[in-house]
Design a protein around this motif. Structure first.
Motif, PDB file in Angstrom:
ATOM      1  N   ALA A 105       0.814  -1.220   0.000  1.00 59.68           N
ATOM      2  CA  ALA A 105       0.000   0.000   0.000  1.00 59.68           C
ATOM      3  C   ALA A 105       0.844   1.265   0.000  1.00 59.68           C
ATOM      4  O   ALA A 105       0.356   2.337  -0.392  1.00 59.68           O
ATOM      5  CB  ALA A 105      -0.934  -0.001   1.209  1.00 59.68           C
TER       6      ALA A 105
ATOM      7  N   ASP B 163      -5.066  16.107  -3.668  1.00 62.77           N
ATOM      8  CA  ASP B 163      -5.912  14.908  -3.596  1.00 62.77           C
ATOM      9  C   ASP B 163      -6.022  14.447  -2.136  1.00 62.77           C
ATOM     10  O   ASP B 163      -5.242  13.623  -1.662  1.00 62.77           O
ATOM     11  CB  ASP B 163      -5.310  13.805  -4.471  1.00 62.77           C
TER      12      ASP B 163
ATOM     13  N   ALA C 147      -8.276  12.604  -0.665  1.00 55.45           N
ATOM     14  CA  ALA C 147      -8.639  11.202  -0.489  1.00 55.45           C
ATOM     15  C   ALA C 147      -7.409  10.296  -0.610  1.00 55.45           C
ATOM     16  O   ALA C 147      -7.204   9.384   0.209  1.00 55.45           O
ATOM     17  CB  ALA C 147      -9.690  10.805  -1.525  1.00 55.45           C
ATOM     18  N   ALA C 148      -6.556  10.556  -1.624  1.00 52.14           N
ATOM     19  CA  ALA C 148      -5.356   9.734  -1.803  1.00 52.14           C
ATOM     20  C   ALA C 148      -4.393   9.908  -0.634  1.00 52.14           C
ATOM     21  O   ALA C 148      -3.813   8.929  -0.137  1.00 52.14           O
ATOM     22  CB  ALA C 148      -4.669  10.089  -3.123  1.00 52.14           C
ATOM     23  N   CYS C 149      -4.212  11.162  -0.176  1.00 49.38           N
ATOM     24  CA  CYS C 149      -3.317  11.402   0.965  1.00 49.38           C
ATOM     25  C   CYS C 149      -3.844  10.737   2.226  1.00 49.38           C
ATOM     26  O   CYS C 149      -3.068  10.196   3.021  1.00 49.38           O
ATOM     27  CB  CYS C 149      -3.151  12.908   1.183  1.00 49.38           C
ATOM     28  N   THR C 150      -5.165  10.761   2.403  1.00 49.77           N
ATOM     29  CA  THR C 150      -5.754  10.119   3.585  1.00 49.77           C
ATOM     30  C   THR C 150      -5.543   8.614   3.547  1.00 49.77           C
ATOM     31  O   THR C 150      -5.191   7.986   4.551  1.00 49.77           O
ATOM     32  CB  THR C 150      -7.254  10.447   3.664  1.00 49.77           C
ATOM     33  N   THR C 151      -5.748   8.014   2.369  1.00 48.54           N
ATOM     34  CA  THR C 151      -5.560   6.565   2.233  1.00 48.54           C
ATOM     35  C   THR C 151      -4.107   6.175   2.510  1.00 48.54           C
ATOM     36  O   THR C 151      -3.831   5.215   3.252  1.00 48.54           O
ATOM     37  CB  THR C 151      -5.964   6.115   0.824  1.00 48.54           C
ATOM     38  N   LEU C 152      -3.168   6.918   1.930  1.00 50.36           N
ATOM     39  CA  LEU C 152      -1.749   6.633   2.159  1.00 50.36           C
ATOM     40  C   LEU C 152      -1.369   6.894   3.609  1.00 50.36           C
ATOM     41  O   LEU C 152      -0.589   6.137   4.216  1.00 50.36           O
ATOM     42  CB  LEU C 152      -0.889   7.494   1.234  1.00 50.36           C
TER      43      LEU C 152
ATOM     44  N   GLU D 251      -3.288   6.659   6.282  1.00 55.30           N
ATOM     45  CA  GLU D 251      -3.818   5.581   7.131  1.00 55.30           C
ATOM     46  C   GLU D 251      -3.008   4.299   6.968  1.00 55.30           C
ATOM     47  O   GLU D 251      -2.760   3.580   7.944  1.00 55.30           O
ATOM     48  CB  GLU D 251      -5.285   5.338   6.786  1.00 55.30           C
ATOM     49  N   ALA D 252      -2.571   4.029   5.732  1.00 60.21           N
ATOM     50  CA  ALA D 252      -1.730   2.842   5.512  1.00 60.21           C
ATOM     51  C   ALA D 252      -0.406   2.987   6.254  1.00 60.21           C
ATOM     52  O   ALA D 252       0.107   2.010   6.842  1.00 60.21           O
ATOM     53  CB  ALA D 252      -1.484   2.654   4.018  1.00 60.21           C
TER      54      ALA D 252
ATOM     55  N   ASP E 256      -1.003   2.428  10.014  1.00 56.18           N
ATOM     56  CA  ASP E 256      -1.193   0.994  10.301  1.00 56.18           C
ATOM     57  C   ASP E 256       0.147   0.266  10.328  1.00 56.18           C
ATOM     58  O   ASP E 256       0.401  -0.576  11.204  1.00 56.18           O
ATOM     59  CB  ASP E 256      -2.109   0.357   9.244  1.00 56.18           C
TER      60      ASP E 256
END
Length: 554
Positions: free
Chosen positions: A496, A518, A520-525, A527-528, A531
């Protein structure tokens, strides 16, 4: 810069200094004695007496404790100047007059008396003499902090109201001694974070942990106090004159000695075997110096180093000096019972080059602290690093010269933040001449202040070695970090997070432009990254893996 320094006594210089243009950026002062560098001191101690003049910004003071009487045999000139531009502080240079003849005579007579008494005494009497001297020293320090009392107890000297023990009793817990060049400060560099984390792990495993900074015995500042607050006993002047003395006197009772970095291992590895042959010797390489030097040499010959340098497969192709450094580092690895590396890439290299060594892949504990400021209110792109470290300075220059101009050509509103200690005047000038907005933050004591202003961080390192703390700290804040292959090396990033690796300046600029708006993309990265940090760098996991390093049963 404004401030002043004065001679408080023959071994102590005090004063204050602050940057007029950026009062929040603490002044780093270089100290020279008769023109020769002695070290540095940061002006960040509180000076309540200056509150009426300076207002709330009173953390501008410094205390320079000279490591030995510099004035016993003649005058000495002590110069204090700002490290960034060599501007001298008001009151500098300070001339230390030579000691009065009666003081010199008294010291000489004391030394002669002790030498005569020791020469005429047997081993037991010499021990009594040493204890008597320590007791007299203790009497001169009536208000000892607890850690000083602990150091005196190690030497068999009682505190106030206590009966001196007849001999030094064995420690109730196994003893571990940690040796590094300086006192670790996690706010300064990743290596400090690593050794502090590993000391916590040893404490968690039941060790009584002690620490000595071989090149900074005179420093007793916030970093030393932080270690003491963890429960680590710190050796420093006047309780120990050298790391060698600590090894010689404590060696027979040590169960484990942890040496951090190649320099201390080169100096003290053999002494550990001599003075503490029963102790388990753990060597943390931090990073392979020869690997960093070889990559730097490649860049000196070509504008960009090859992706696969020929010497990786054939070390015989290394320049002689770097080949010698490699041989010395591998010899140091062979001298340890257990070897720690943070990088999986370097673990593989060590397994190939010294298969006899017991190499452990062990990073350090990192606590996730996600940024809380909304995405739209964090307009910055940041680079973080200690600029005294050559790969970081080169990366910052590369960012300003080759990456950000491509970004600004498409979006001139993107602001670059440069944060980190020891930022040189040359880099500040480069930032001022950049074709886009750059904000030079310099040293930031708490990096959360940077994360709360940042959407992305970047790490365009062209050379280096080891695990990169700047990348991990950014991910621990939930901030994606765009990395060069060198910056990402040895991390084993999960799938990820692998899109964060950019293999060229153009690719990094494109990634900045793609992710900057972006959310949404920064949030996804982000959160990954959180984790992964939570799972791989948990303190409990580090402590469990340290058990194997220490040779303890599972």
């Amino acid at each position: 810069m404004e401030g002043q320094c004065r001679l408080a006594d023959p071994r102590r210089i005090t004063g204050w200094a602050r940057n007029l243009g950026a009062p929040g950026r603490k002044v780093l002062l270089e100290v020279l004695v008769d023109g020769e560098p002695l070290g540095t001191v940061r002006a960040d101690l509180p000076r309540k007496d200056l509150a009426a003049t300076l207002g709330e910004d009173i953390r501008v003071g410094f205390i320079l404790q000279l490591p030995r009487p510099l004035s016993a045999h003649g005058e000495r000139r002590v110069t204090l100047r700002r490290a960034a531009d060599h501007a001298e502080l008001k009151g500098s240079p300070i001339v230390l007059p030579h000691a009065p003849p009666d003081e010199v005579a008294a010291l000489a007579e004391l030394a002669r008396s002790l030498a005569t008494a020791a020469a005429e005494a047997d081993a037991a009497a010499r021990a009594d003499l040493a204890r008597m001297v320590a007791e007299r020293l203790a009497a001169l320090l009536p208000a000892r902090p607890p850690r000083q009392a602990a150091l005196l107890e190690r030497w068999g000297v009682a505190g106030p109201g206590q009966v001196p023990p007849a001999h030094l009793a064995p420690a109730p817990r196994p003893r571990a001694l940690v040796i590094d060049d300086g006192v670790p400060d996690p706010a300064r560099d990743a290596g400090s974070s690593a050794v502090v984390s590993h000391m916590r792990a040893l404490l968690g495993l039941g060790y009584a942990v002690e620490f000595v900074a071989s090149l900074a015995l005179a420093q007793e500042g916030p970093a030393t106090r932080a270690l003491a607050g963890m429960g680590v006993t710190c050796w420093h002047l006047p309780w120990a004159a050298s790391a060698e003395e600590v090894l010689r006197r404590a060696g027979p009772e040590l169960d484990l000695v942890y040496i951090h970095r190649y320099g201390p291992m080169q100096r003290y590895g053999a002494l550990v075997r001599h003075w503490a042959p029963q102790a388990r010797l753990v060597y943390c390489v931090a990073d392979l110096h020869w690997l960093r030097a070889a990559r730097a040499a490649d860049l000196a010959e070509a504008d960009d180093a090859p992706a696969e340098a020929p010497w990786l497969a054939d070390p015989a192709r290394l320049p002689d000096a770097i080949a010698g450094l490699r041989a010395a580092e591998l010899t140091a690895v062979l001298g340890a019972d257990a070897v720690i590396t943070h990088s999986s890439h370097e673990a593989d290299m060590l397994a190939r080059d010294v298969p006899e060594a017991a190499v452990h892949l062990l990073p350090w504990a990192i606590v996730p602290r996600p940024a809380t400021t909304p995405f739209d209110d964090r307009p910055g792109v940041a680079f973080v690093g200690s600029y005294q470290h050559a790969p970081n300075l080169d990366a910052a220059e590369t960012l300003l010269d080759r990456v950000m101009p491509l970004v600004w050509a498409q979006d001139p509103s993107v602001t670059l933040l440069l944060a980190g200690s020891d930022l040189p005047a040359s880099l500040r000038a480069r930032a001022e001449a950049a074709p886009g907005p750059v904000e030079v933050l310099g040293h930031v004591p708490d990096l959360s202040a940077v994360w709360e202003r940042t959407r992305l961080t970047v790490a365009p390192l062209r050379f280096g070695a080891g695990l990169k703390g700047k990348v991990l700290d950014s991910l621990a804040a939930g901030i994606p970090c765009l990395c060069s292959p060198v910056a990402a090396e040895g991390m084993d990033l999960p799938p990820a997070l692998r899109p964060l690796v950019a293999d060229s300046h153009a690719a990094m600029a494109e990634a900045i432009l793609r992710l900057y708006d972006d959310e949404a993309a920064c949030t996804t990265l982000g959160e990954a990254g959180l984790d992964w940090i939570t799972t791989r760098f948990a303190a409990a996991r580090i402590e469990t893996e340290m058990r194997a390093v220490a040779g303890l049963e599972a």
